[in-house]
Design a protein around this motif. Structure first.
Motif, mmCIF file in Angstrom:
data_model
loop_
_atom_site.group_PDB
_atom_site.id
_atom_site.type_symbol
_atom_site.label_atom_id
_atom_site.label_comp_id
_atom_site.label_asym_id
_atom_site.label_seq_id
_atom_site.Cartn_x
_atom_site.Cartn_y
_atom_site.Cartn_z
ATOM 1 N N THR A 50 0.828 -1.202 0.000
ATOM 2 C CA THR A 50 0.000 0.000 0.000
ATOM 3 C C THR A 50 0.864 1.255 0.000
ATOM 4 N N GLU A 51 1.932 1.242 0.792
ATOM 5 C CA GLU A 51 2.800 2.418 0.874
ATOM 6 C C GLU A 51 3.552 2.647 -0.442
ATOM 7 N N PHE A 52 4.067 1.589 -1.043
ATOM 8 C CA PHE A 52 4.805 1.757 -2.293
ATOM 9 C C PHE A 52 3.870 2.139 -3.435
ATOM 10 N N GLU A 53 2.660 1.607 -3.421
ATOM 11 C CA GLU A 53 1.684 2.023 -4.441
ATOM 12 C C GLU A 53 1.368 3.507 -4.304
ATOM 13 N N ARG A 54 1.284 3.975 -3.091
ATOM 14 C CA ARG A 54 1.020 5.405 -2.889
ATOM 15 C C ARG A 54 2.212 6.242 -3.354
ATOM 16 N N MET A 55 3.429 5.755 -3.103
ATOM 17 C CA MET A 55 4.609 6.493 -3.544
ATOM 18 C C MET A 55 4.656 6.579 -5.070
#
Length: 232
Positions: free
Chosen positions: A95-100
């Motif tokens: 989720t965090e890398f997709e947001r980045m």
């Protein structure tokens, strides 16, 4: 919900074992609330440890991509792709890398994206990694070597904690068994020899004695719980 159910069961069991009346449930509500907070804290720590292990894998992939010649922006995008087969959809690291990646598509710089990631997560290892990355990028030093060393240090710290938890696993099981034994003994005495404990119920001296036993039990539980928690 799980913590609430366990708290209710704990309070009900304690009321039956120590006071033999459901009226004691109201007096024991603070114990249930305290247990609920302890359970929630332990659950948060487990999730935090899981994310740290996921983050370790993520930055190792990121570091290898940077070493292969990728720019930071492209390395973040490729890391997000490489994490897909490793973790299920909806996992925190994905989720965090997709947001980045979405933020990069909005023309934010890599430093802005990683700084935002660090603020959202607010975790020591992430903050250290982002701080080192930002400093290396500003000073124009050998960022790849610096990041590689940072990844090695963070990975070593996480591995040390994992080894400690492995060593403590048996002691943690023993602690949980020891916590159950006193309650089991009282429950056995209540069912097998109820006349031995009847003198402790329904009178002030008995209530005071059982309350003292409960306070000692809770203190021992709290102390033992702190002993088996070791942080690096």
């Amino acid at each position: 919900m799980a913590a609430a159910v366990q708290s209710v069961l704990l309070v009900g069991t304690a009321a039956w074992l120590f006071y033999n009346t459901w009226l004691a449930v109201a007096a024991l509500l603070p114990v249930g609330i305290w247990y609920w907070h302890e359970w929630r804290e332990e659950c948060c720590k487990r999730k935090e440890q899981l994310f740290r292990e996921q983050f370790q894998n993520g930055i190792q992939i990121l570091s290898s991509l940077l070493k292969a010649g990728y720019s930071v922006e492209n390395a973040i995008r490729e890391t997000e792709k490489d994490l897909r087969p490793l973790y299920r959809e909806g996992s925190r690291i994905r989720t965090e890398f997709e947001r980045m990646v979405r933020e990069l598509d909005m023309n934010l710089t890599a430093e802005q994206v990683l700084t935002s990631f660090s603020k959202r997560v607010n975790q020591e290892d992430v903050n250290n990694f982002v701080t080192v990355f930002a400093a290396a990028k500003r000073t124009g030093g050998d960022s790849i070597s610096i990041l590689k060393e940072t990844v090695r240090i963070i990975g070593g710290k996480i591995e040390t904690e994992r080894e400690i938890q492995t060593v403590l696993a048996a002691k943690r099981l023993e602690f949980h068994v020891m916590c159950v034994i006193p309650l089991g003994m009282i429950g056995y005495m209540r069912m097998a020899f109820p006349e031995f404990l009847n003198v402790l119920y329904g009178n002030i001296p008995g209530v005071l004695l059982m309350t003292g036993c409960m306070v000692v039990y809770l203190f021992a539980y709290r102390l033992g719980n702190r002993i088996i928690k070791i942080e690096v």
